[in-house]
Design an enzyme around this catalytic site. Structure first.
Site, mmCIF file in Angstrom:
data_model
loop_
_atom_site.group_PDB
_atom_site.id
_atom_site.type_symbol
_atom_site.label_atom_id
_atom_site.label_comp_id
_atom_site.label_asym_id
_atom_site.label_seq_id
_atom_site.Cartn_x
_atom_site.Cartn_y
_atom_site.Cartn_z
ATOM 1 N N SER A 138 41.764 31.949 38.550
ATOM 2 C CA SER A 138 41.096 32.797 39.613
ATOM 3 C C SER A 138 39.871 32.724 39.433
ATOM 4 C CB SER A 138 41.446 34.324 39.255
ATOM 5 O OG SER A 138 40.404 35.127 39.717
ATOM 6 N N LYS A 142 42.682 30.628 43.232
ATOM 7 C CA LYS A 142 42.315 31.902 44.111
ATOM 8 C C LYS A 142 40.441 32.118 43.919
ATOM 9 C CE LYS A 142 42.540 36.416 42.231
ATOM 10 N NZ LYS A 142 43.311 37.663 41.706
ATOM 11 N N LYS A 161 37.418 34.603 44.453
ATOM 12 C CA LYS A 161 36.923 36.022 44.824
ATOM 13 C C LYS A 161 36.085 36.106 46.079
ATOM 14 C CE LYS A 161 38.906 38.217 41.007
ATOM 15 N NZ LYS A 161 39.908 39.331 41.454
ATOM 16 N N ASP A 214 40.682 36.800 47.324
ATOM 17 C CA ASP A 214 40.912 38.283 46.628
ATOM 18 C C ASP A 214 39.476 38.926 46.801
ATOM 19 O OD1 ASP A 214 41.637 40.624 45.210
ATOM 20 O OD2 ASP A 214 41.588 39.662 43.378
ATOM 21 N N GLU A 270 44.363 38.940 49.159
ATOM 22 C CA GLU A 270 44.531 39.874 48.392
ATOM 23 C C GLU A 270 43.598 41.312 48.440
ATOM 24 O OE1 GLU A 270 44.717 38.365 44.281
ATOM 25 O OE2 GLU A 270 44.909 40.176 43.368
ATOM 26 N N ASP A 293 47.142 44.559 45.132
ATOM 27 C CA ASP A 293 47.005 44.464 43.837
ATOM 28 C C ASP A 293 46.661 45.974 43.624
ATOM 29 O OD1 ASP A 293 45.935 44.523 41.234
ATOM 30 O OD2 ASP A 293 44.639 42.750 41.674
ATOM 31 N N LYS A 300 51.019 43.511 37.936
ATOM 32 C CA LYS A 300 50.433 43.490 36.672
ATOM 33 C C LYS A 300 50.895 44.910 36.067
ATOM 34 C CE LYS A 300 45.799 41.962 38.280
ATOM 35 N NZ LYS A 300 44.299 42.579 38.813
ATOM 36 N N GLY A 328 46.273 38.784 36.532
ATOM 37 C CA GLY A 328 45.713 38.558 35.242
ATOM 38 C C GLY A 328 44.572 39.704 35.399
#
Ligand code: OSB
Ligand code: MG
Length: 368
Positions: free
Chosen positions: A135, A161, A163, A188, A213, A238, A262, A290
């Site tokens: 990530s 991934k 952000k 995400d 996400e 998420d 998670k 995570g």
């Protein structure tokens, strides 16, 4: 298992590089390590609340309060049988899932150590190693992002991934896709958008992303249904999925096509297994999220991700992506095939480096 004492270690770990998301930038990561003694054994767990209430309303401060004042008294001196028994005992505490999950993890570690079984065995995991990705936090420019991604790809990560946030989204994702036409890529947003932004994100649909996400509000499921209806790319939830019930709501509302599991957000590893099972029944793929965990939480994530319906690579990167010095003696390394081995020793399968734990400790609370 008779619970004889609980210790809560509030720790702060310097990250090897700052991690920036739509809700802020972290250079160190705080969390609470839970230590539980029972019948000559010690179990460890990690409460993944961080210093700021940016990802979740819980913080290390609120978690310490709930752990000490409300959760500990419900189990101290008591005979706690297993995770469902723990969940039953703490059911009267509304919310505070990250706090509950930290204690549940330590109970799993104890159960495994007592029975000579790894968490993977206790959960019914199928894999000895799990596929993982990385990530990547928000970077200053698309060029800088491509540079950072290149480093991770060169070190062996086969899934990336990135952000995103308003102003740092489409052009950033396009730059990475152009530099790596074949890589498994996903984005995400950590709730940074509203439905008014959906049109501006539409070019994401042309980038062959695995998923988008959590684009919208954390307490929303219905608008994600509307968002998903506009996009070909699967939406993954998420923040919005805080219980197996919420997973069912999202499935029934067609609010997503993938769920990020998670254990912390869901209130415990047992709840993560339940969401896994629910999604497996309807063939909805899941993956393990995570929270920049230490070796303790990382071990639990690897065990969870060994379950069969964890089809997509998890945000469970190698230890050196996060910390120069961890609090476990074991470090997790990336294999050549972008996998990490699932621990096989009893319980979490990791041991604590007491000196490291001590040197990262800000505060310690003992309940006995
Ligand atoms: O949204 O998945 C998230 C880290 C902290 C809080 C929320 C998230 C994340 C990550 C990092 O994406 C995942 C990891 O490498 O641990
Ligand atoms: Mg996320």
């Amino acid at each position: 298992m008779k619970i004889e004492s609980l210790v809560f270690h509030h720790i702060s770990m310097p990250l090897v590089s700052p991690f920036e998301t739509s809700f802020g930038r972290e250079t160190e990561r705080q969390c609470i390590i839970v230590e539980i003694r029972s019948e000559g054994l010690t179990g460890y767990g990690e409460c993944v609340a961080s210093y700021n209430p940016g990802y979740n309303y819980e913080t290390t401060g609120t978690a310490m309060h709930i752990l000490k004042e409300f959760i500990a008294p419900l189990i101290l001196g008591k005979e706690v049988k297993d995770a469902p028994d723990f969940q039953y005992r703490v059911a009267g505490i509304r919310g505070h899932h990250l706090a509950k999950a930290g204690v549940e993890m330590a109970l799993w570690d104890l159960l495994g150590k007592r029975g000579g079984k790894s968490l993977k065995q206790l959960f019914g995991g199928m894999r000895d190693k799990v596929e993982v990705g990385v990530s990547v936090g928000i970077q200053g420019s698309p060029e800088k992002l491509v540079e950072t991604v290149t480093d991770y790809v060169n070190s062996g990560y086969a899934r990336v991934k990135i952000k995103i946030k308003p102003g740092k989204d489409v052009t950033y994702a396009q730059a990475v896709r152009k530099a790596f036409p074949g890589i498994r890529l996903q984005v995400d947003a950590n709730s940074a958008y509203s439905m008014d932004d959906a049109e501006s994100l539409k070019p994401m649909d042309d980038l062959n992303l695995l998923l988008i996400e959590q684009p919208l509000f954390e307490d929303d499921i219905w608008d994600h249904h509307k968002f998903q209806a506009k996009f070909n790319t699967p939406v993954c939830l998420d923040e919005s999925i805080v219980s197996p019930r919420h997973a069912r709501y999202a499935i029934e509302m067609k609010a997503c096509r993938v769920i990020n599991i998670k254990a912390g957000r869901l209130g415990g590893l047992s709840q993560g297994v339940l969401v896994h099972d629910l999604c497996k029944e309807i063939d909805m793929p899941v993956w393990c999220g995570g929270m920049l965990e230490t070796g303790i939480g990382r071990a639990s994530n690897l065990a969870l991700a060994s379950l069969p319906n964890f089809i997509l690579p998890g945000d469970v990167s190698a230890s050196d992506r996060y910390y120069k010095r961890d609090i476990t003696n074991e470090r997790f390394a990336l294999n050549k095939d972008s996998t990490i081995d699932v621990p096989s020793a009893p319980g979490l399968g990791v041991t604590i480096n007491d000196e490291s734990l001590k040197s990262h400790t800000l505060a310690k609370v003992v309940v006995n």
